[in-house]
Structure formats: C-alpha cells, structure tokens
Scaffold this motif. Structure first.
Motif, PDB file in Angstrom:
ATOM      1  N   ALA A   1     -14.384 -22.405  40.981  1.00 34.16           N
ATOM      2  CA  ALA A   1     -14.290 -22.799  42.392  1.00 34.16           C
ATOM      3  C   ALA A   1     -13.788 -21.642  43.246  1.00 34.16           C
ATOM      4  O   ALA A   1     -14.298 -21.396  44.339  1.00 34.16           O
ATOM      5  N   LEU A   2     -12.812 -20.902  42.711  1.00 29.84           N
ATOM      6  CA  LEU A   2     -12.228 -19.811  43.493  1.00 29.84           C
ATOM      7  C   LEU A   2     -13.208 -18.648  43.654  1.00 29.84           C
ATOM      8  O   LEU A   2     -13.406 -18.142  44.765  1.00 29.84           O
ATOM      9  N   THR A   3     -13.814 -18.226  42.559  1.00 31.64           N
ATOM     10  CA  THR A   3     -14.691 -17.046  42.652  1.00 31.64           C
ATOM     11  C   THR A   3     -16.017 -17.376  43.340  1.00 31.64           C
ATOM     12  O   THR A   3     -16.665 -16.487  43.874  1.00 31.64           O
ATOM     13  N   GLY A   4     -16.408 -18.638  43.343  1.00 33.05           N
ATOM     14  CA  GLY A   4     -17.695 -18.989  43.960  1.00 33.05           C
ATOM     15  C   GLY A   4     -17.587 -19.393  45.419  1.00 33.05           C
ATOM     16  O   GLY A   4     -18.590 -19.640  46.075  1.00 33.05           O
ATOM     17  N   THR A   5     -16.350 -19.457  45.942  1.00 30.70           N
ATOM     18  CA  THR A   5     -16.163 -19.853  47.341  1.00 30.70           C
ATOM     19  C   THR A   5     -16.055 -18.604  48.203  1.00 30.70           C
ATOM     20  O   THR A   5     -15.121 -17.819  48.042  1.00 30.70           O
ATOM     21  N   ALA A   6     -17.022 -18.428  49.074  1.00 29.52           N
ATOM     22  CA  ALA A   6     -17.021 -17.235  49.925  1.00 29.52           C
ATOM     23  C   ALA A   6     -16.149 -17.479  51.154  1.00 29.52           C
ATOM     24  O   ALA A   6     -16.053 -18.614  51.627  1.00 29.52           O
ATOM     25  N   PRO A   7     -15.511 -16.420  51.665  1.00 27.31           N
ATOM     26  CA  PRO A   7     -14.685 -16.596  52.870  1.00 27.31           C
ATOM     27  C   PRO A   7     -15.566 -16.624  54.114  1.00 27.31           C
ATOM     28  O   PRO A   7     -15.377 -15.855  55.037  1.00 27.31           O
TER      29      PRO A   7
ATOM     30  N   PRO B   1      -9.203 -25.236  58.053  1.00 29.29           N
ATOM     31  CA  PRO B   1      -9.957 -24.047  58.459  1.00 29.29           C
ATOM     32  C   PRO B   1     -10.459 -23.276  57.238  1.00 29.29           C
ATOM     33  O   PRO B   1      -9.799 -23.293  56.187  1.00 29.29           O
ATOM     34  N   THR B   2     -11.595 -22.623  57.410  1.00 31.30           N
ATOM     35  CA  THR B   2     -12.217 -21.917  56.290  1.00 31.30           C
ATOM     36  C   THR B   2     -11.262 -20.927  55.636  1.00 31.30           C
ATOM     37  O   THR B   2     -11.229 -20.788  54.413  1.00 31.30           O
ATOM     38  N   ARG B   3     -10.472 -20.225  56.457  1.00 30.62           N
ATOM     39  CA  ARG B   3      -9.614 -19.175  55.891  1.00 30.62           C
ATOM     40  C   ARG B   3      -8.516 -19.733  54.990  1.00 30.62           C
ATOM     41  O   ARG B   3      -7.885 -18.998  54.235  1.00 30.62           O
TER      42      ARG B   3
ATOM     43  N   GLY C   1     -13.759 -10.591  66.767  1.00 32.92           N
ATOM     44  CA  GLY C   1     -12.500 -10.658  66.023  1.00 32.92           C
ATOM     45  C   GLY C   1     -12.427 -11.802  65.028  1.00 32.92           C
ATOM     46  O   GLY C   1     -11.428 -11.960  64.328  1.00 32.92           O
ATOM     47  N   ARG C   2     -13.506 -12.600  64.930  1.00 36.13           N
ATOM     48  CA  ARG C   2     -13.455 -13.760  64.015  1.00 36.13           C
ATOM     49  C   ARG C   2     -13.602 -13.339  62.563  1.00 36.13           C
ATOM     50  O   ARG C   2     -13.026 -13.941  61.664  1.00 36.13           O
ATOM     51  N   VAL C   3     -14.445 -12.331  62.306  1.00 38.78           N
ATOM     52  CA  VAL C   3     -14.699 -11.909  60.922  1.00 38.78           C
ATOM     53  C   VAL C   3     -14.043 -10.557  60.681  1.00 38.78           C
ATOM     54  O   VAL C   3     -14.331  -9.589  61.391  1.00 38.78           O
TER      55      VAL C   3
END
Lengths: 491, 94
Positions: free
Chosen positions: A165-171, A120-122, B16-18
């Motif tokens: 990689a960390l700073t350029g990856t948006a949540p 998952p993205t998060r 609630g997703r973001v």
C-alpha cells in the motif's frame, strides 16, 4: 563537506552503490540547492523520499516492466484488505481470547483507510507509514506491557500488505474513485470475512483455526478478482503485466493465510501440512511466477552499472547454465545441512534421509550437466550447508513452543525441517524446466518436482484458501502466454 | 534544464501545489530517459555542485502534444457540461 551534505550522503546509502556512483553527486547537489541557508539535517520528508527511492531502486521496481503500475493497482486492494482484516480481527476475533496489542495496529490501518477517503492527499502516505511502523513495533513493545502481541502470521501479512500500500500510493491528486475504493473495499472485506465465519461449520475460537482460513478465503477472492482483471486486460488489448503483477503481489501474503487443520486425517508421525509448509510453498510458487513474469525493461534503468540483465539468446543460455550450477549447489548444500541437523538432534528418520538422498541425487544430476562449478556457486552451496541447520534450528524452536532446547518431539521437528526442502526442490525443478535440454536435467527436474509433490500433495484437502491463490498463478501465466507484451512506450 | 530547475518549474507551474522531491524526480527522469522521451545534454559543476541538463526529445514532445490534446479535450468536455448545468439551472433559480 558540510554536515548537511554528509547527512544527505548517508541517506543516499539506501541506493545501490552503482546508482550512487552515477547519480549520487547530482542528487546531493539538487538537495543542497533546495535546502534553505542554515539547515543542518535533512527533513523527515526528504529522508522518506530518499529511502523510498533507494528501496525501489534496489528492489528493481523501476527496471521491471509493469511492476510500477502493478504496485499502483495493488495498493488500494492492499489497503482495503488491511482495513477489512483489521476490522474483522478486532470485531470478531479479539474478544474471544486474552486481549492483545493487535487493536492498536488495526486502528492505525482503519485510520489510514479514513485518511484515504476523507483526508488531504499529502497525509495519506504518512498515515500508511505510521500504521506500518506501529505494526512492526508491536513484537518489540508487547513484552514491555501486560498485553501479548497478535500471532506473527497476522503481523507478517499486515506488514507485507502495508508495504504494498505504501510503495504503490503515489503522492498525487486522487479522484473520487481512488478515494472511495479502499474504504468501500474494507467494508466488503470485513463483511465477507464475517459471512464466511458465520457459514463455517466450526465456531471461531481465537486467532488460530479457523480464523486465518476464513480471512484467507476473502483474500483469495481478491487475488482471483485481480487475475480475472488481468485476463480482461488481455481481451481489451491493454497491457496485462501491471494486473499480473498486482495479482502476484496480493497473492504473496494471500498464500500465507490458511490452511485447514489436517490433524484429523494425517495419522503418520510426519507433521501435518502446517503453516510453515504453506508459507514456504505459497511463497515459492508466487516468487517463481514473479521470476517468470520478470521482464527487464532495459539495461539502463536505475541508471547503468551493476543492473545489466541478460537479453540475447546467447546470454540467456549462459544464464540458464549458471542457474543450473547454482541450483545444484543449493540442493547439495541443503542435503548436507539437513543431514547434519537430523543427525545432530538424533532423529534420523526414513523421511529425512529420503529427502537428503533426493536432494543429493538431483544435485548430482544437475551438476553433471553443467560446466565445472564456479567459485561463487560453490560458496553459495557452502553458505546453504551452513544456513540450513540454522534455519532448521529456528524451525525447531518455533515448533517446540519457542523453547531453545530440551525438545521432546524430535521426529516431528526433523519432519518439519525436511519441509524446508520445498525451497531448493522448487528452485531445482524450475531451473530444470527453464533449461531442459539434456536427459539428466529432465531427470533432475522430475525428481525435484516429484518429491515436492510427495511432500505437499497428500495434504491437498488442507490447502484451504491457498488453493485459489495457487490456481491464480497458472491463470496468470496463461494470460502471459496469450499476449506476450512489449514494454510500454508511454510515460 | 537541470534537476533543481525542473523542481522549481513544476512548483511555479502548479502554483506551489506540487513540490517534487529529488528521489521522485530522478526516478521519473530514469524512466523518461530509458523510454527515449528525454535525453541528457551536458553537465557542469557550479560552486562545487554537479548539474546535469536534460532536454525533451522529439518523441517526448510528440507524446506531450498528444497528452495536452487529451487533457484539453477532457477540460473542454467538462466546461461544456458546466455551461449546460449553468444554463439549465438559471431559469430554475430565477
């Protein structure tokens, strides 16, 4: 003030003071509004968010045109290189010598690639942060175990790629292309490095020669590909700056990989063109190109106060003049510091003395063309004069097998310390190039660039993979010259 | 709308997703402000907490309209593809 508010304010110190003065109360108020009753300490996610925001503000990511998007372009490339390099080192290099703790870091980066593909993205940013923490912890943890740490060149390169990689990856949500790029790229990098190593005339013997030159070839190819994308952006009429930034960001650690061994054709008592010279030269060239690419987006980024940058012609001239006095102070300080060091260790060589003389003359030429030195630049010069022997001592420790004293190769140590001149000489040459309006300034620039060439060009064949990186630098500049780009107006 | 309000609104709009975090939110507000897409409009202190209010500017609203149009176009195209697929697969599955 509650305990929670005090803790939030402590985290806010990651931001510059000027930013805290203008935005601090507002951010803390919002955090307190969001906190449920009874909370006493910030959550790890809140802490990570504030630390990242503060670092981005301090590094000027928000205020430099194209840098934010450039980081976003560079991040999947950096993750692909991390996964591919980790796999190559674990698979081909690690079995050749005594086992190290390297596979722990390689596994963490490969796991991050897997999370990018399937997770998952998060979870991606925590996975990247964890891999970075593991990489940074290895030198401290290794002495507590029976395993050695991997060489610092590996850890340095992994760390900087990891930061990108960390700073350029948006949540944010990622589509299929964003998910697959790092994993497929990592496979390509690992297979590419393996192909290079099989085609290489000398067999792999371990972490050092020729492993890093082989890996460097693959990284250089990635840098070259990004440079080509920057040029194609110009052709499409798209903003080239984000791709230019991506090229330089990947090029920075890319320039640290290599070089080939020059022992076979260097017969003087000077040290061969080694990793120190390569790291200094590559880093300096990439940073100077970054400085040239730097285009302040506006005076209000990271909101006002302390971040105003020059924009008018008049203030640019003042800036160039003040750079001249800083460069002169740096060169003079370095000359004094280097002279002190070589005399101190009793290794006064013609090479060292010539470097001191060049720095002194260039400082005099640059300094005489400036307004009388300001206290700040003089303090800078004094700081460099004190810092140079300390840096030279560190180089001596490094080049004498990490011993603090009782050195035997004093001439070599003095020669390596002279290589540190790459930094002030490049700064001097760049400053002279930016403000070459007087004969004395031009002469100083020629002197700095000439000695820089003398220190590095005789070993041109040894530059190995760094050469494509350095070729990408003028390519990038050429793209910039073709299409000077205004700041974006979109979000 | 103030920062806390923006965070709540984004959470409600996305079901609630973001959930925006303050460091990210204020970084974005900095960028939008300097591009002239939002503007600060007053501030007040409520129960000892500072609240600054932000408003979408006319250029911001125009850009938002363009983005909505673009995203609507994308959604329409995707929906049309989906209908065609459903139409094409119906006889096969019948």
């Amino acid at each position: 003030m509650t305990t929670l508010e005090r803790r939030y304010r402590r985290l806010l110190r990651w931001y510059p003071k000027s930013y805290r003065d203008s935005r601090g109360d507002e951010i803390v108020s919002t955090l307190l509004d969001l906190a449920p009753p009874g909370r006493r300490r910030p959550t790890p996610a809140e802490a990570a968010d504030l630390i990242e925001g503060g670092l981005r503000c301090r590094l000027g990511v928000a205020r430099v045109d194209g840098l934010d998007d450039g980081l976003a372009h560079a991040a999947p490339v950096a993750l692909a290189l991390l996964g591919g390099a980790g796999a190559f080192l674990w698979w081909r290099v690690e079995p050749l010598g005594p086992p190290t703790l390297g596979p722990v870091a390689y596994a963490a980066w490969l796991l991050a690639c897997a999370v990018a593909l399937l997770g998952p993205t998060r979870r991606l940013r925590p996975a990247l942060a964890a891999a970075l923490a593991v990489t940074l912890a290895l030198p401290a943890v290794a002495p507590l175990t029976t395993y050695a740490r991997p060489p610092l060149w590996v850890l340095m390169t992994l760390t900087v790629f990891g930061l990108i990689a960390l700073t350029g990856t948006a949540p944010a949500h990622r589509d299929l292309e964003r998910r697959t790029t790092p994993a497929l790229g990592a496979v390509a990098v690992a297979c590419g490095a393996d192909l290079v190593s099989r085609a290489w005339p000398d067999p792999l013997t371990g972490y050092y020669q020729p492993a890093f030159a082989q890996l460097g070839m693959v990284v250089a190819a990635a840098v070259g590909a990004l440079a080509v994308l920057a040029l194609s952006a110009v052709r499409r009429g798209a903003p080239p700056r984000p791709w230019l930034w991506a090229t330089l960001l990947i090029g920075l650690p890319g320039a640290w990989l290599g070089p080939l061994d020059t022992d076979t054709w260097r017969t003087t008592d000077l040290p061969p063109f080694g990793r120190l010279a390569q790291v200094l030269l590559g880093t300096t060239l990439v940073l100077l190109t970054m400085a040239r690419l730097h285009h302040p987006r506006s005076r209000r980024s990271c909101v006002s106060g302390g971040y105003d940058t020059h924009s008018s012609d008049g203030s640019a001239t003042v800036h160039a003049r003040s750079s001249g006095s800083w460069a002169a102070a740096g060169l003079a300080g370095f000359g004094v510091g280097l002279a002190g060091f070589v005399v101190g260790i009793g290794a006064v060589t013609a090479h060292g003395l010539s470097t001191v003389a060049v720095c002194g003359v260039a400082a005099a030429l640059l300094g005489s063309a400036q307004a009388p030195g300001k206290a700040r630049s003089l303090r800078f010069g004094a700081l460099v004069a004190v810092g140079t022997p300390a840096a030279a001592y560190a180089v001596g420790v490094y080049s004498n097998d990490w011993t603090l004293g009782g050195w035997t190769e004093l001439t070599r140590t003095a020669g390596l310390a002279s290589v540190l001149a790459v930094l002030p000489l490049a700064f001097g040459a760049y400053t002279a190039y930016r403000s070459a309006r007087q004969v004395r300034v031009v002469a100083a620039g020629v002197l700095c660039a000439g000695w820089l060439g003398w220190l590095t060009l005789p070993d041109l064949p040894a530059w190995g993979p760094v050469l494509p990186v350095l070729v990408a630098v003028p390519l990038v500049r050429a793209a910039l010259a073709i299409a000077p780009w205004r700041a974006r107006t979109g979000p | 709308m103030h920062g806390y309000g923006v965070i709540q609104e984004v959470q409600a709009l996305s079901g609630g997703r973001v959930s925006l975090r303050p460091g990210t939110l204020y970084g974005a507000l900095d960028r939008l402000s300097e591009q002239g897409l939002v503007v600060q409009e007053g501030e007040e202190v409520v129960e000892g907490r500072l609240r600054r209010y932000y408003r979408l500017t006319d250029p911001g609203a125009e850009l938002l309209a363009v983005e909505i149009q673009r995203m609507t176009g994308n959604a329409k195209a995707a929906a049309a593809r989906l209908r065609r697929r459903a139409g094409g697969s119906a006889p096969a599955s019948a």
